[in-house]
Design a protein around this motif. Structure first.
Motif, PDB file in Angstrom:
ATOM      1  N   ASP A   1       0.815  -1.210   0.000  1.00  0.00           N
ATOM      2  CA  ASP A   1       0.000   0.000   0.000  1.00  0.00           C
ATOM      3  C   ASP A   1       0.847   1.257   0.000  1.00  0.00           C
ATOM      4  O   ASP A   1       0.492   2.262  -0.634  1.00  0.00           O
ATOM      5  N   ASP A   2       1.977   1.229   0.714  1.00  0.00           N
ATOM      6  CA  ASP A   2       2.840   2.411   0.748  1.00  0.00           C
ATOM      7  C   ASP A   2       3.375   2.739  -0.638  1.00  0.00           C
ATOM      8  O   ASP A   2       3.427   3.898  -1.048  1.00  0.00           O
ATOM      9  N   ALA A   3       3.787   1.699  -1.368  1.00  0.00           N
ATOM     10  CA  ALA A   3       4.340   1.931  -2.707  1.00  0.00           C
ATOM     11  C   ALA A   3       3.291   2.507  -3.639  1.00  0.00           C
ATOM     12  O   ALA A   3       3.597   3.340  -4.492  1.00  0.00           O
ATOM     13  N   LEU A   4       2.044   2.073  -3.481  1.00  0.00           N
ATOM     14  CA  LEU A   4       0.990   2.506  -4.395  1.00  0.00           C
ATOM     15  C   LEU A   4       0.354   3.829  -4.003  1.00  0.00           C
ATOM     16  O   LEU A   4      -0.417   4.397  -4.786  1.00  0.00           O
ATOM     17  N   SER A   5       0.663   4.336  -2.841  1.00  0.00           N
ATOM     18  CA  SER A   5       0.010   5.564  -2.392  1.00  0.00           C
ATOM     19  C   SER A   5       0.935   6.766  -2.371  1.00  0.00           C
ATOM     20  O   SER A   5       0.464   7.895  -2.247  1.00  0.00           O
ATOM     21  N   SER A   6       2.233   6.551  -2.505  1.00  0.00           N
ATOM     22  CA  SER A   6       3.167   7.676  -2.437  1.00  0.00           C
ATOM     23  C   SER A   6       3.753   7.987  -3.810  1.00  0.00           C
ATOM     24  O   SER A   6       3.942   7.084  -4.630  1.00  0.00           O
ATOM     25  N   PRO A   7       4.041   9.249  -4.081  1.00  0.00           N
ATOM     26  CA  PRO A   7       4.677   9.602  -5.355  1.00  0.00           C
ATOM     27  C   PRO A   7       6.000   8.870  -5.571  1.00  0.00           C
ATOM     28  O   PRO A   7       6.297   8.426  -6.681  1.00  0.00           O
ATOM     29  N   GLN A   8       6.799   8.738  -4.483  1.00  0.00           N
ATOM     30  CA  GLN A   8       8.081   8.061  -4.607  1.00  0.00           C
ATOM     31  C   GLN A   8       7.896   6.591  -4.973  1.00  0.00           C
ATOM     32  O   GLN A   8       8.588   6.058  -5.836  1.00  0.00           O
ATOM     33  N   GLY A   9       6.955   5.942  -4.308  1.00  0.00           N
ATOM     34  CA  GLY A   9       6.722   4.530  -4.588  1.00  0.00           C
ATOM     35  C   GLY A   9       6.208   4.303  -5.997  1.00  0.00           C
ATOM     36  O   GLY A   9       6.658   3.402  -6.707  1.00  0.00           O
ATOM     37  N   LEU A  10       5.262   5.133  -6.438  1.00  0.00           N
ATOM     38  CA  LEU A  10       4.714   4.990  -7.786  1.00  0.00           C
ATOM     39  C   LEU A  10       5.771   5.268  -8.848  1.00  0.00           C
ATOM     40  O   LEU A  10       5.795   4.613  -9.894  1.00  0.00           O
TER      41      LEU A  10
ATOM     42  N   ASN B   1      -4.476  12.957 -22.932  1.00  0.00           N
ATOM     43  CA  ASN B   1      -5.442  13.900 -22.378  1.00  0.00           C
ATOM     44  C   ASN B   1      -4.985  14.420 -21.017  1.00  0.00           C
ATOM     45  O   ASN B   1      -5.136  15.617 -20.713  1.00  0.00           O
ATOM     46  N   TYR B   2      -4.431  13.538 -20.192  1.00  0.00           N
ATOM     47  CA  TYR B   2      -3.916  13.979 -18.896  1.00  0.00           C
ATOM     48  C   TYR B   2      -2.784  14.977 -19.062  1.00  0.00           C
ATOM     49  O   TYR B   2      -2.721  15.990 -18.369  1.00  0.00           O
ATOM     50  N   THR B   3      -1.863  14.694 -19.984  1.00  0.00           N
ATOM     51  CA  THR B   3      -0.722  15.602 -20.162  1.00  0.00           C
ATOM     52  C   THR B   3      -1.149  16.928 -20.780  1.00  0.00           C
ATOM     53  O   THR B   3      -0.512  17.951 -20.548  1.00  0.00           O
ATOM     54  N   ALA B   4      -2.222  16.914 -21.569  1.00  0.00           N
ATOM     55  CA  ALA B   4      -2.718  18.165 -22.148  1.00  0.00           C
ATOM     56  C   ALA B   4      -3.379  19.036 -21.090  1.00  0.00           C
ATOM     57  O   ALA B   4      -3.282  20.267 -21.125  1.00  0.00           O
ATOM     58  N   THR B   5      -4.035  18.394 -20.136  1.00  0.00           N
ATOM     59  CA  THR B   5      -4.709  19.131 -19.060  1.00  0.00           C
ATOM     60  C   THR B   5      -3.719  19.591 -17.994  1.00  0.00           C
ATOM     61  O   THR B   5      -3.772  20.743 -17.521  1.00  0.00           O
ATOM     62  N   ASP B   6      -2.828  18.688 -17.602  1.00  0.00           N
ATOM     63  CA  ASP B   6      -1.833  18.995 -16.562  1.00  0.00           C
ATOM     64  C   ASP B   6      -0.452  18.627 -17.101  1.00  0.00           C
ATOM     65  O   ASP B   6      -0.130  17.437 -17.246  1.00  0.00           O
ATOM     66  N   GLU B   7       0.321  19.619 -17.404  1.00  0.00           N
ATOM     67  CA  GLU B   7       1.654  19.391 -17.973  1.00  0.00           C
ATOM     68  C   GLU B   7       2.517  18.560 -17.017  1.00  0.00           C
ATOM     69  O   GLU B   7       2.467  18.746 -15.797  1.00  0.00           O
ATOM     70  N   ILE B   8       3.295  17.654 -17.574  1.00  0.00           N
ATOM     71  CA  ILE B   8       4.172  16.810 -16.756  1.00  0.00           C
ATOM     72  C   ILE B   8       5.155  17.685 -15.998  1.00  0.00           C
ATOM     73  O   ILE B   8       5.825  18.548 -16.578  1.00  0.00           O
ATOM     74  N   SER B   9       5.254  17.455 -14.707  1.00  0.00           N
ATOM     75  CA  SER B   9       6.082  18.324 -13.859  1.00  0.00           C
ATOM     76  C   SER B   9       7.548  17.912 -13.889  1.00  0.00           C
ATOM     77  O   SER B   9       7.886  16.733 -14.074  1.00  0.00           O
ATOM     78  N   ASN B  10       8.405  18.874 -13.688  1.00  0.00           N
ATOM     79  CA  ASN B  10       9.831  18.591 -13.549  1.00  0.00           C
ATOM     80  C   ASN B  10      10.095  17.729 -12.332  1.00  0.00           C
ATOM     81  O   ASN B  10      11.063  16.965 -12.303  1.00  0.00           O
ATOM     82  N   ALA B  11       9.231  17.835 -11.324  1.00  0.00           N
ATOM     83  CA  ALA B  11       9.394  17.013 -10.117  1.00  0.00           C
ATOM     84  C   ALA B  11       9.328  15.530 -10.457  1.00  0.00           C
ATOM     85  O   ALA B  11       9.961  14.709  -9.785  1.00  0.00           O
ATOM     86  N   PHE B  12       8.585  15.191 -11.488  1.00  0.00           N
ATOM     87  CA  PHE B  12       8.557  13.798 -11.923  1.00  0.00           C
ATOM     88  C   PHE B  12       9.762  13.492 -12.807  1.00  0.00           C
ATOM     89  O   PHE B  12      10.451  12.491 -12.610  1.00  0.00           O
ATOM     90  N   LEU B  13      10.040  14.354 -13.765  1.00  0.00           N
ATOM     91  CA  LEU B  13      11.096  14.078 -14.744  1.00  0.00           C
ATOM     92  C   LEU B  13      12.468  13.943 -14.095  1.00  0.00           C
ATOM     93  O   LEU B  13      13.274  13.103 -14.496  1.00  0.00           O
ATOM     94  N   ILE B  14      12.752  14.745 -13.083  1.00  0.00           N
ATOM     95  CA  ILE B  14      14.081  14.692 -12.472  1.00  0.00           C
ATOM     96  C   ILE B  14      14.271  13.443 -11.627  1.00  0.00           C
ATOM     97  O   ILE B  14      15.403  13.094 -11.261  1.00  0.00           O
ATOM     98  N   ASN B  15      13.188  12.752 -11.309  1.00  0.00           N
ATOM     99  CA  ASN B  15      13.303  11.514 -10.548  1.00  0.00           C
ATOM    100  C   ASN B  15      13.531  10.286 -11.424  1.00  0.00           C
ATOM    101  O   ASN B  15      13.765   9.192 -10.913  1.00  0.00           O
ATOM    102  N   LEU B  16      13.450  10.450 -12.743  1.00  0.00           N
ATOM    103  CA  LEU B  16      13.719   9.337 -13.639  1.00  0.00           C
ATOM    104  C   LEU B  16      15.218   9.089 -13.695  1.00  0.00           C
ATOM    105  O   LEU B  16      16.010  10.044 -13.702  1.00  0.00           O
ATOM    106  N   PRO B  17      15.654   7.840 -13.745  1.00  0.00           N
ATOM    107  CA  PRO B  17      17.086   7.548 -13.745  1.00  0.00           C
ATOM    108  C   PRO B  17      17.779   7.969 -15.021  1.00  0.00           C
ATOM    109  O   PRO B  17      18.983   8.124 -15.065  1.00  0.00           O
TER     110      PRO B  17
END
Length: 434
Positions: free
Chosen positions: A38-47, A191-207
């Motif tokens: 549940d922790d992995a599926l509920s947190s931004p870091q886990g997802l 559609n999701y990306t058109a409504t809410d642009e992908i954040s840098n907070a997500f992109l910088i966490n990619l390896p």
């Protein structure tokens, strides 16, 4: 990934890996969600970590989708030559016909991995929608959708029918509906990306930043729309792809390119069939076609002389998710199949005349443009150039069906269902005759 809690990320990835091993080896599909707490599926870091794990599962090691679909496709379409008959799964595929059965571990690996990726991607997508940071959620949904759509495409490309989930007695749908489900998922992500642009907070966490998310979604939509005969949407999606931007699966000396690791470097599993890339006489590449020596080496002093080059030449060679040439050829085919032959020839000639230096990956034929050509021959030339431009991409078998190539040019048309599915699912369809 330096901005994720490293210890937590490694723990989750290890759990995923162990669960995947258990899942692949067992014939019991009960409760595959046990891997994801549940922790992995509920947190931004886990997802985020789970999403990264999906991409790694798709692209790394001999159990990956990439190794398995390049291998399966390459043998049955005559792109590849078996180097060691002791590799039984590859031997079956190289022989073809009824020799390929439900015991084949290359096919079982592709089947199991694809279904598990789809299942876990759906969990990521569903739980990302609950996050308060919608821009981060948009990135998670789009990134997980890439792995999901690719895996759905793999199943639909090689089997006549595909399951709608994981579990006992899951129903099946026609493979064309599988492609349509992949397109539906891509449209939702876009559609999701058109409504809410992908954040840098997500992109910088990619390896690694090697996957261009929006371009890849549009490229996959173009690919699968072409396969289902939706030519207008294939054109729209292909035109939305920026051909100056790369999107690749990245490797390093620790996590190396799986084709290089298990085939190129060992010379023990497979190599390209010949200098004609396995094409029949009449479709041979022209001698001056520079794409041939991009994809193969033809002067090795130790047999075989013809060996893998291209996108599996070194342990760190990156494998494109799609090529610019694929998008041009999608447009050419879509125009040709809707009787816009002049436009089709324009797009085809962009591929034929393209010099290596004009392509972001260095794939270029550098040949004279075609001029006077019949409409029937135009489609043949599109097929021929797909086979050359997209060599060892895993896409040729679908092309052979779509262009109605003779049965004697392929060793199988569709694959049998793995016993890991049949033993647990009474709804598993009968195996295809060929």
């Amino acid at each position: 990934m330096n901005r994720i809690n490293i210890q937590r990320a490694l723990t989750i990835l290890c759990c995923l890996a162990l669960t995947y091993i258990n899942f692949s080896c067992t014939k019991d599909y009960i409760d595959p969600s046990r891997a994801l707490d549940d922790d992995a599926l509920s947190s931004p870091q886990g997802l985020t970590t789970i999403s990264i794990g999906l991409q790694r599962r798709y692209s790394f090691e001999r159990t990956s989708n990439i190794y398995n679909y390049v291998t399966a496709n390459g043998f049955v379409t005559n792109e590849l030559l078996l180097r060691n008959e002791g590799n039984i799964p590859e031997l079956q595929l190289s022989t073809g016909g009824a020799t390929v059965d439900g015991t084949n571990t290359v096919l079982a690996g592709l089947w199991t991995s694809s279904n598990k990726i789809i299942y876990d991607a759906n969990l990521v997508i569903a739980n990302a929608k609950n996050l308060s940071d919608k821009n981060l959620a948009s990135g998670l949904i789009a990134y997980a959708t890439i792995s999901k759509a690719l895996s759905m495409g793999n199943l639909s490309m090689y089997w006549e029918k595909v399951p709608v989930g994981i579990g006992r007695n899951i129903p099946f749908i026609d493979r064309m509906d599988g492609y349509k489900e992949a397109i539906k998922s891509i449209d939702s992500a876009l559609n999701y990306t058109a409504t809410d642009e992908i954040s840098n907070a997500f992109l910088i966490n990619l390896p690694d930043s090697s996957i261009n998310i929006l371009n890849t979604l549009n490229a996959l939509k173009a690919r699968y729309s072409l396969y289902v005969g939706d030519y207008e949407n294939a054109l729209i999606a292909a035109n939305a792809v920026d051909l100056t931007k790369k999107s690749m699966f990245a490797y390093d000396n620790v996590s190396s390119n799986p084709i290089y690791t298990f085939a190129t470097s060992t010379n023990n599993v497979f190599q390209p069939k010949d200098v004609n890339l396995g094409l029949p006489q009449g479709l041979y590449p022209e001698m001056a076609d520079k794409r041939v020596l991009f994809y193969i080496q033809n002067d090795n002093p130790i047999p075989p002389a013809v060996r893998i080059k291209g996108f599996a030449f070194t342990p760190t060679s990156r494998i494109p998710v799609y090529l610019p040439g694929e998008m041009l050829l999608i447009k050419a085919e879509a125009y040709a199949r809707t009787s816009r032959y002049d436009l089709a020839l324009v797009e085809l000639n962009k591929v034929i005349t393209k010099m290596p230096g004009q392509d972001i990956f260095g794939v270029g034929a550098d040949l004279p443009a075609l001029t006077s050509i019949s409409n029937e021959e135009l489609l043949t030339q599109i097929y021929r150039n797909r086979c050359i431009e997209l060599f060892m991409s895993g896409l040729k078998l679908e092309d052979m069906r779509r262009f109605n190539r003779p049965q004697n040019e392929m060793k199988r048309n569709f694959f049998p269902y793995p016993f890991v599915e049949r033993d647990n699912n009474t709804n598993t369809p009968s195996d295809p005759v060929f």
